[in-house]
Design an enzyme around this catalytic site. Structure first.
Site, short mmCIF file in Angstrom:
data_model
loop_
_atom_site.label_atom_id
_atom_site.label_comp_id
_atom_site.label_asym_id
_atom_site.label_seq_id
_atom_site.Cartn_x
_atom_site.Cartn_y
_atom_site.Cartn_z
N SER A 161 1.04 -1.34 0.20
CA SER A 161 -0.13 -0.10 -0.17
C SER A 161 0.59 1.51 0.25
O SER A 161 1.84 0.89 0.42
CB SER A 161 -1.19 0.07 1.46
OG SER A 161 -1.47 0.82 1.55
N TYR A 183 -2.43 -1.48 10.32
CA TYR A 183 -2.28 -1.32 9.47
C TYR A 183 -0.71 -0.85 8.31
O TYR A 183 -0.18 -2.09 7.93
CB TYR A 183 -3.60 -0.55 8.03
CG TYR A 183 -3.85 -1.76 6.97
CD1 TYR A 183 -3.90 -2.12 6.47
CD2 TYR A 183 -3.49 0.12 5.86
CE1 TYR A 183 -4.26 -2.61 4.50
CE2 TYR A 183 -3.67 0.04 4.71
CZ TYR A 183 -3.65 -1.21 4.11
OH TYR A 183 -4.18 -1.58 2.71
P1 NAI Z 1 -11.03 -5.97 -0.30
O1 NAI Z 1 -11.50 -6.06 1.15
O2 NAI Z 1 -12.30 -6.01 -1.02
O3 NAI Z 1 -10.31 -7.55 -1.13
C1 NAI Z 1 -9.61 -8.45 -0.23
C2 NAI Z 1 -10.06 -9.52 -0.33
O4 NAI Z 1 -9.00 -10.50 0.86
C3 NAI Z 1 -11.57 -10.18 -0.15
O5 NAI Z 1 -12.17 -10.97 -0.80
C4 NAI Z 1 -11.24 -10.87 1.21
O6 NAI Z 1 -12.34 -11.83 1.77
C5 NAI Z 1 -9.85 -11.82 0.92
N1 NAI Z 1 -9.28 -12.38 2.51
C6 NAI Z 1 -9.56 -10.65 3.36
N2 NAI Z 1 -8.56 -11.93 4.48
C7 NAI Z 1 -8.27 -12.61 4.37
C8 NAI Z 1 -7.81 -14.40 4.55
N3 NAI Z 1 -8.09 -14.07 6.19
N4 NAI Z 1 -7.67 -15.47 3.76
C9 NAI Z 1 -8.00 -14.97 2.73
N5 NAI Z 1 -8.59 -14.23 2.16
C10 NAI Z 1 -8.81 -13.03 3.07
O7 NAI Z 1 -10.12 -5.23 -0.53
P2 NAI Z 1 -8.30 -4.88 -1.93
O8 NAI Z 1 -8.64 -3.70 -1.63
O9 NAI Z 1 -8.99 -5.58 -3.05
O10 NAI Z 1 -7.90 -4.77 -0.77
C11 NAI Z 1 -7.03 -5.84 -1.89
C12 NAI Z 1 -5.42 -5.77 -1.38
O11 NAI Z 1 -5.14 -4.19 -1.50
C13 NAI Z 1 -5.28 -5.75 0.66
O12 NAI Z 1 -4.26 -5.99 0.64
C14 NAI Z 1 -5.15 -3.84 0.76
O13 NAI Z 1 -4.13 -3.97 2.00
C15 NAI Z 1 -4.19 -3.59 -0.45
N6 NAI Z 1 -4.43 -2.32 -0.89
C16 NAI Z 1 -6.06 -1.74 -1.09
C17 NAI Z 1 -6.11 -0.12 -1.30
C18 NAI Z 1 -8.20 0.26 -2.01
O14 NAI Z 1 -7.87 1.42 -1.64
N7 NAI Z 1 -8.16 -1.09 -2.26
C19 NAI Z 1 -4.99 0.92 -1.36
C20 NAI Z 1 -3.34 -0.27 -0.72
C21 NAI Z 1 -3.96 -1.78 -0.68
C1 BGC Z 2 -6.23 1.53 2.07
C2 BGC Z 2 -7.41 2.24 1.86
C3 BGC Z 2 -7.46 3.89 1.47
C4 BGC Z 2 -5.93 3.79 0.68
C5 BGC Z 2 -5.45 5.36 0.29
C6 BGC Z 2 -4.76 1.91 1.76
O1 BGC Z 2 -3.77 0.56 1.76
O2 BGC Z 2 -6.70 0.24 2.04
O3 BGC Z 2 -8.13 2.30 2.36
O4 BGC Z 2 -7.73 4.47 1.04
O5 BGC Z 2 -5.03 2.86 0.89
O6 BGC Z 2 -5.05 5.76 1.63
#
Ligand code: NAI
Ligand code: BGC
Length: 256
Positions: free
Chosen positions: A144, A157
């Site tokens: 991130s 986080y």
């Molecule tokens: P999301 O919440 O839409 O998807 C995350 C997925 O991971 C979900 O399907 C969830 O069920 C799964 N998951 C969570 N814990 C788990 C576990 N213990 N075992 C197996 N699966 C698990 O979130 P998103 O946004 O798609 O995030 C994906 C990655 O990107 C994360 O690592 C998040 O920190 C990172 N990220 C997201 C950002 C954003 O703005 N959406 C920005 C920066 C990083």
């Molecule tokens: C976080 C989001 C956030 C983004 C920008 C990501 O790592 O999961 O919640 O909006 O960073 O701050």
């Protein structure tokens, strides 16, 4: 992009959001796909179906990556599904919003175990497989912008993503002799369910957009494009770094 033919990619947390977009993009590039989530629900089924309709093979392995034995078994089951594993995308991640002074051990463990411990032992299982079978490998960790910039009220986080930053640098050096590349992708604000609360709050969203030179949130597909590049042979000399996909969020500065 080069290098996906006959390859198998495993993407953790790939039922929705960034993980689903990565799975679909790597399948479009030509890889067969192992999907993962804590359960197989209709979202996971949909991604599975979408990939199979492209003519690629896909399986879903249920596993909670926050537990070391479970993530190790996930890698083993992933390898068993199609007889090989070439690309590991550690995407699953969680966050908890709480004032630092109120964070409980349970919240801390939930975040750290999913975002850092699971990644550590997942990579370890993948590396053992690559080493034992003299295979090359590619690891992409979903970090991130908060491996670099602060995020008040999300201390665990930030600690988890900061940990990923050093894990990647360390492993890139240690694993280069084994022909295993390791990189981080660092998204900014991406429109996924993790940001639902933010997107539902107009005022808060405006304040986030004020920090983004491109003045918009990114899409999961924006992130998937970078993951595809880093996973491909086009990136065969790329290891040990973090690549930002953030609309300019991280290194912006402006004076009125
Ligand atoms: P999301 O919440 O839409 O998807 C995350 C997925 O991971 C979900 O399907 C969830 O069920 C799964 N998951 C969570 N814990 C788990 C576990 N213990 N075992 C197996 N699966 C698990 O979130 P998103 O946004 O798609 O995030 C994906 C990655 O990107 C994360 O690592 C998040 O920190 C990172 N990220 C997201 C950002 C954003 O703005 N959406 C920005 C920066 C990083
Ligand atoms: C976080 C989001 C956030 C983004 C920008 C990501 O790592 O999961 O919640 O909006 O960073 O701050």
């Amino acid at each position: 992009m080069k290098g996906f033919e006959n390859k198998v990619a495993l993407i953790t947390g790939s039922s929705q959001g960034i993980g689903a977009a990565c799975a679909i993009r790597l399948a479009q590039e030509g890889a067969d796909i192992i999907l993962n989530g804590r359960e197989l629900d209709e979202r996971g089924e949909k991604v599975l179906q979408q990939i199979r309709e492209m003519g690629r093979r896909a399986e879903f392995v249920v596993a909670d990556v926050s537990k070391a034995p479970a993530v190790i078994k996930l890698i083993e089951d992933g390898i068993a599904a199609f007889g090989r594993l070439d690309i590991l995308v550690n995407n699953a991640g969680v966050e908890k919003n709480n004032d630092f002074w109120n964070v409980t051990e349970e919240e801390y463990d939930f975040v750290m175990d999913t975002n850092l411990k699971g990644v550590f032992f997942g990579i370890q299982a993948f590396v053992k497989y690559c080493k034992d079978n003299q295979r090359e490998g590619v690891v992409v960790n979903m970090s991130s912008v908060h491996e670099e910039i602060v995020f008040p009220h999300f201390a665990a986080y930030c600690a988890s993503k900061g940990g990923l930053k050093m894990l990647t640098r360390n492993l890139a050096t240690e694993l280069a002799p084994l022909n295993i590349r390791v990189n981080n992708v660092a998204p900014g604000a991406i429109a996924t369910p993790i940001n639902k609360k933010l997107m539902d709050n107009k005022e808060q969203l405006e304040s986030v957009l004020d920090n983004i030179p491109m003045r918009k949130m990114g899409t999961p597909e924006d992130v998937a494009g970078l993951v595809a590049f880093l996973s491909s042979d086009d990136a065969k000399y790329v290891t040990g770094s973090t690549y930002f996909v953030d609309g300019g969020l991280t290194y912006h500065y402006e004076e009125q």
